[in-house]
Design a protein around this motif. Structure first.
Motif, PDB file in Angstrom:
ATOM      1  N   CYS A   1      -4.312   7.649  -5.706  1.00 50.75           N
ATOM      2  CA  CYS A   1      -3.173   7.625  -4.782  1.00 50.75           C
ATOM      3  C   CYS A   1      -3.622   7.469  -3.327  1.00 50.75           C
ATOM      4  O   CYS A   1      -2.868   6.931  -2.510  1.00 50.75           O
TER       5      CYS A   1
ATOM      6  N   ALA B   1       3.068   7.028 -10.667  1.00 51.91           N
ATOM      7  CA  ALA B   1       2.923   7.626  -9.334  1.00 51.91           C
ATOM      8  C   ALA B   1       3.073   6.598  -8.224  1.00 51.91           C
ATOM      9  O   ALA B   1       3.495   6.941  -7.111  1.00 51.91           O
TER      10      ALA B   1
ATOM     11  N   TRP C   1       1.622  15.952 -13.690  1.00 52.40           N
ATOM     12  CA  TRP C   1       1.151  15.119 -14.800  1.00 52.40           C
ATOM     13  C   TRP C   1       0.322  15.909 -15.809  1.00 52.40           C
ATOM     14  O   TRP C   1       0.286  15.561 -16.994  1.00 52.40           O
TER      15      TRP C   1
ATOM     16  N   LEU D   1       1.197  15.241  -7.378  1.00 47.45           N
ATOM     17  CA  LEU D   1       1.778  14.577  -8.545  1.00 47.45           C
ATOM     18  C   LEU D   1       0.927  14.820  -9.789  1.00 47.45           C
ATOM     19  O   LEU D   1       1.453  14.920 -10.906  1.00 47.45           O
TER      20      LEU D   1
ATOM     21  N   ILE E   1       6.307   6.326  -6.135  1.00 47.94           N
ATOM     22  CA  ILE E   1       6.461   7.466  -5.225  1.00 47.94           C
ATOM     23  C   ILE E   1       5.558   7.287  -4.017  1.00 47.94           C
ATOM     24  O   ILE E   1       5.964   7.541  -2.861  1.00 47.94           O
TER      25      ILE E   1
END
Length: 434
Positions: free
Chosen positions: A352, A224, A336, A332, A227
């Protein structure tokens, strides 16, 4: 001795300023939405009538336009940007204009502007650092340091993050993380945090569960992170565009009115776009949002912040960056879960969020420490978040040399900043001077 007197004065003043600005925010938000707690804004907005959304944001837009025009027209002094002041004006800030802009920022964020509430105490602390430097007749280099420390002290006080605030002041604002500078920074942030306690509780901002981290979560963090790094570059560049697009003349009054009206309309079905995003992040750190709302908010929430900046509204970008990362992390994470059905969306959101914060501020150390202080947890998510922070920050720094706090600097100013720091910037996409 004069320097240390100035450090203490800055810490005390930053703490008082953060407490007063927080009290102002809570009062205005209570009058506007019927809830004084910044973390309760979304729920209060859900209960409010649609007309209230539009009228409050229209009023915030009018206040932004009129307040900005009055500050520009009648209050002497130049720009109030902290980074520009430190690097190109020896840390000198116009005290009255900076404090006036901080008060205006606090009021409009309380009314629902999609900007950070930390921007006001950060600017107030920086202004007090500049003022204390003048009173003690410090050198230009000491003034630069004290202005950065004041900004960190304001951040520390409003979020009760004394260690993170000190590291933020040096790593992000001053751009010089050195052991000899850490003691004065910690002194000011500790004083500011304790002084502000009569209004701001000394407690974590976010309540998070005990996360159980496995190997699959490290894999998610590593996959991740690129991104998030690219997402942060896009956000920084959008903020840079928005800052260059700030209106002048009569448009200074009209633009906030139109932008805030649009935000008010969007907030009727999506109240999560209001305010600095603290309550959105809190919700994501504990439980997933409905999938449709999550997918819509990933682009819409940051765009509301970008539009607010483009309208000329003053405000912070710390929590909006954090919430943008949390939203992307949760989105995300939904993908996943097809690989690891036992995964935890709230863990992905917080990983994140920290990575986005580090990549946009380009302050990996301060971001990790602040995430620990903001949540009151030091171990449950640290290692996978560190993986994500390293990868996301490296990618962001390779593509875009600016942090979100340097977005308003021209290419020439960025080049000069790196020259002074003894580093060579990565070439960025050409931009016209601000």
């Amino acid at each position: 001795m004069p320097f240390w007197i100035a450090v203490v004065l800055t810490g005390v003043a930053a703490g008082v300023g953060a407490a007063l600005l927080t009290a102002l925010l809570m009062k205005v938000q209570d009058l506007s939405w019927g809830a004084s707690d910044p973390a309760a804004l979304t729920e209060a907005a859900r209960r409010a009538a649609p007309g209230r959304h539009v009228l409050l944001l229209l009023a915030a837009g009018l206040l932004t336009g009129a307040g900005g025009w009055l500050l520009a027209r009648f209050v002497p002094g130049g720009e109030t940007d902290i980074t520009e002041a430190i690097w190109f004006r020896a840390g000198r800030l116009p005290t009255i204009k900076t404090l006036g802009s901080a008060a205006l920022s606090t009021v409009i964020v309380a009314m629902g502007a999609a900007l950070g509430r930390e921007g006001a105490p950060k600017h107030a602390g920086a202004a007090f650092g500049n003022l204390a430097s003048g009173l003690q007749k410090l050198s230009d280099e000491q003034r630069r340091l004290l202005v950065a420390i004041g900004a960190g002290a304001g951040m520390a006080a409003v979020y009760s993050v004394p260690l993170g605030g000190a590291l933020f002041a040096l790593e992000v604002v001053r751009g010089q993380l050195a052991l000899r500078l850490l003691l004065p920074a910690l002194t000011a942030t500790t004083i500011a945090t304790k002084v502000a306690m009569f209004v701001i509780p000394d407690a974590p901002i976010y309540t998070v569960p005990v996360y159980h981290v496995g190997l699959a979560d490290f894999a998610f963090a590593a996959l991740a992170a690129p991104i998030i790094g690219l997402w942060s570059v896009a956000f920084v560049r959008l903020i840079a565009w928005a800052d260059r697009s700030r209106p002048s003349g009569w448009r200074r009054i009209l633009a906030p009115f139109l932008v805030f009206a649009a935000v008010g309309l969007v907030s009727i079905p999506l109240p999560q776009v209001l305010g600095n995003g603290q309550d959105v992040a809190q919700e994501l750190f504990r439980q997933p949002l409905p999938l449709f709302a999550l997918l819509v908010l990933v682009p819409v929430r940051p765009l509301c912040t970008v539009a607010s900046v483009a309208s000329g509204a003053p405000g912070g970008l710390f929590t909006p960056s954090l919430s943008a990362g949390a939203l992307m992390g949760a989105a995300l994470g939904v993908l996943w879960l097809h690989i690891d059905p036992q995964g935890d969306l709230s863990l992905y959101a917080i990983i994140c969020a920290g990575a986005m914060l580090a990549a946009t501020t380009q302050g990996p150390i301060s971001s990790l420490v602040m995430m620990m202080e903001l949540t009151g947890h030091a171990r449950f998510f640290t290692l996978p978040m560190l993986v994500a922070i390293i990868i996301a920050t490296a990618i962001a720094r390779t593509i875009e040399p600016r942090s979100i706090y340097e977005a308003r600097l021209s290419d020439q100013q960025v080049a000069e900043r790196f020259r002074v720091r003894g580093a060579r910037p990565t070439p960025a996409r050409p931009r016209r001077a601000i």
